[in-house]
Write a protein that holds these residues in place. Structure first.
Motif: not given
Length: 684
Positions: A68-70, A75-87, A200-203, A244-245
């Motif tokens: 899962l982590l691999q 996807a986590m990094q991409t999502l983090h970049e999208q919501i950075s500096n928004t608390h 994530i699921e597709n990867h 897949n989903r």
């Protein structure tokens, strides 16, 4: 009508009715969760539970969740970049609610840690009562829990949107959560989380896709190969293996229900007919009718379970001894006779890209190391995957190592692996390194310029002798690998400074190709349309307004394709079903940067300064700049004007970012993003 969440709505229900029904269902789920929380003996006044944390517990969970982590990291990094500096923060958990990893703004991470929302802590309902993570895992569906809906008072300052993650075999494997301050909740948050989970699921799904006949399908042909692509895997004789989903949604059946089906019962033709359709036309999309009467376009992959599908026959796959140390390369006689070129699909009309692809085709199959140069986000890894996909090694592993993302203390064990007991904390059975994992295939060393110098000598020896020695091992292992590498750094300058080995450089640069930055490409409009097409989940196509396209063409895109993709990903969600991305759908920081760019090729300093401040400036930010004449030339790069203005204002405010941003009329985020472009003296 069935939504991807499994909700059943009347076929002709209005949008408002659907929304009301979804909200009512959420209220019922929260009410049920509140009752369960009380039955667990939890009180709303209880303090956060910190006793569940422990290095051993977390280490064991991380080890169990390696798969899962691999696949979730990107996807986590991409999502983090999208919501950075928004608390806000992004949280990944195991299937039982243990937090495995979190990314977010430092101040908010610290605040969340005060209520035990951090790696190593349990956020199941039994510990924290009603919360998005615990309730989503309990109900196995996406969930938003807002503010006061949390059971425990300590958690009511949070708003959380969480979606469960399933592995390729339909089993619950974890959850992805986006948590923020309840005052900064955004309506599109859940859409971003769901899209990230689908990525994530597709990867993960790609890992098992080589074990059977893979069918990519969608009712709209242009969606084949995108995030919403339905993917189903069958054995050579047509038994269902996985889906897949998106495939489950299109077929209208759950994973368990699909397990009772075959290819024939779902797609209406026997496997022999499918092979006949694909014979000699592997690059063609085929039209098939699903059991429910829906006509879909399909693409069939060329491999099947335990066999290579050539379009003419089924040939036995050579047996591979999993315990053997070396891996024999695929025999040319077993290479598929017809093969889909992946490089061809990167040729989208830009002359520079076409020239790069032509060079790569000339060295294909010659085992020449290739070095890909280019700025961050220009698609170096995508190009590397395409090179591997067009090689004779395409059926063998493609292993990517990002030399910049692995801590220096771990990169040696990551590359070379280690034996049992090699060091304190080592896994009992040891670990196979990335180089050995790539045996028979391709090893892609991304950001090679960040590899520690002490490991450069070991890598050079591997390239020369094609043998590795894992940490703690008393033997050497032969490896057969093709080498690709990429960097955004000037390796020749690093060689001159003693930071990169010259002998390794000349071993790696058999062929050097450079990918153009997004701002330099002539196929920009086509690229934008393809990205939007891959992101849109609406039946109505999504377009850009003329105003937005004009903005995009003026912008410099320092983050290249990665930045463009992330911006469009949010804009598509924000535009909803309007069908057009307008200015109001773009993020504020992007609009702030656009505001400082002139609309013509020539400009004057007062005009640019006025755009920065939105008023007549009290202080000229270009005062005392030595080369004002140079930067006012029409050929000057517009981004340099912005950088010079920011640098001068930071000097005047003695490095105070808040004061400089206020004086310029821009956000602090804009300044921080340009930090690497600013001279060191501005922070004094």
């Amino acid at each position: 009508m069935i939504t991807q969440d499994g909700n059943h709505f009347p076929q002709r229900a209005s949008f408002d009715t659907v929304v009301d029904m979804a909200n009512e269902k959420r209220r019922v789920l929260i009410a049920d969760s509140q009752l369960r929380s009380s039955s667990f003996g939890i009180k709303s006044s209880d303090k956060p539970e910190f006793s569940s944390a422990g290095r051993g517990v977390l280490a064991h969970a991380l080890d169990e969740s390696r798969f899962l982590l691999q696949h979730a990291a990107a996807a986590m990094q991409t999502l983090h970049e999208q919501i950075s500096n928004t608390h806000s923060m992004v949280v990944l958990t195991s299937a039982n609610g243990l937090v495995l990893k979190s990314l977010g703004d430092i101040d908010f991470l610290e605040k969340a840690a005060q209520v035990a929302l951090a790696p190593g802590f349990d956020w199941s309902e039994k510990i924290n009562g009603t919360n998005a993570i615990g309730t989503a895992l309990r109900e196995e569906q996406s969930m938003i829990v807002h503010g006061g809906e949390h059971f425990m008072n300590a958690n009511k300052f949070l708003t959380c949107a969480c979606a469960p993650i399933s592995d390729p075999y339909g089993r619950l494997i974890g959850a992805l959560d986006l948590t923020s301050d309840y005052r900064s909740f955004q309506q599109h948050t859940m859409a971003l989380v769901k899209m990230s989970v689908q990525m994530i699921e597709n990867h993960m799904f790609e890992d098992i896709s080589s074990k059977g006949v893979v069918i990519h399908f969608h009712a709209r042909a242009e969606f084949i190969g995108t995030l919403v692509d339905g993917i189903a895997v069958f054995s050579a004789d047509g038994r269902f293996l996985s889906a897949n989903r998106s495939a489950q949604f299109q077929l209208g059946l759950s994973f368990n229900a699909l397990s009772a089906h075959t290819f024939s019962s779902l797609f209406g033709i026997p496997m022999s007919r499918l092979y006949a359709l694909c014979r000699g036309t592997l690059t063609k999309l085929h039209s098939l009718c699903l059991y429910n009467g829906v006509t879909v376009s399909c693409r069939v992959d060329i491999t099947s379970s335990g066999q290579f599908f050539t379009g003419q026959e089924i040939l036995p796959k050579p047996a591979i001894d999993a315990a053997s140390i070396t891996r024999e390369p695929l025999s040319p006689s077993l290479t598929p006779k017809s093969k889909l070129s992946t490089l061809r699909y990167l040729d989208t009309g830009d002359a520079q890209i076409a020239a790069v692809i032509q060079k790569l085709r000339l060295v294909r199959g010659r085992d020449i190391p290739i070095m890909i140069l280019g700025e961050t986000g220009t698609g170096k890894e995508l190009m590397a995957q395409a090179i591997h996909g067009d090689s004779e090694r395409s059926s063998a592993p493609f292993v990517c190592v990002n030399c910049a993302s692995i801590p220096e203390s771990l990169i040696e064990s990551e590359l070379f692996g280690y034996e049992s007991g090699a060091f304190t904390g080592a896994r009992e059975k040891g670990v196979i390194g990335k180089i050995q994992q790539a045996n028979g295939g391709t090893l892609f060393l991304d950001e090679i310029g960040d590899m520690p110098r002490n490991l450069q000598a070991r890598l050079l020896r591997v390239l020369q002798e094609r043998r590795i020695s894992p940490l703690g091992a008393g033997r050497e292992i032969a490896v057969d690998i093709s080498i690709l590498c990429a960097t955004n750094k000037n390796l020749k300058e690093m060689i001159a400074c003693g930071e990169f080995r010259q002998d390794l450089y000349y071993r790696l640069n058999g062929l050097v190709v450079r990918l153009p930055a997004l701002r330099e490409r002539t196929d920009f409009k086509f690229v934008v349309s393809k990205i939007i097409s891959s992101l849109s989940t609406y039946s109505k196509p999504v377009d850009l307004s003329d105003e937005v396209m004009e903005m995009f063409q003026r912008y410099q895109w320092p983050g290249n394709f990665r930045q463009l993709h992330n911006l469009l990903r949010t804009a598509v969600v924000m535009s909803g079903d309007t069908g057009t991305i307008e200015r109001l759908h773009l993020p504020d920081d992007f609009l702030e940067e656009i505001a400082v760019l002139p609309c013509v090729d020539t400009f004057d300093i007062p005009a640019v300064t006025g755009a920065l401040t939105n008023t007549k400036p009290a202080i000229n930010p270009f005062a005392n700049v030595a080369n004002v004449a140079d930067i006012t030339k029409p050929a000057a790069r517009l981004e340099e004007v912005t950088t010079l203005a920011i640098a001068q204002m930071l000097r005047q405010h003695k490095g105070n970012v808040s004061s400089a941003a206020k004086a310029l009329g821009i956000s602090r985020n804009t300044i921080y993003r340009k930090k690497h472009q600013l001279p060191a003296d501005v922070w004094d």
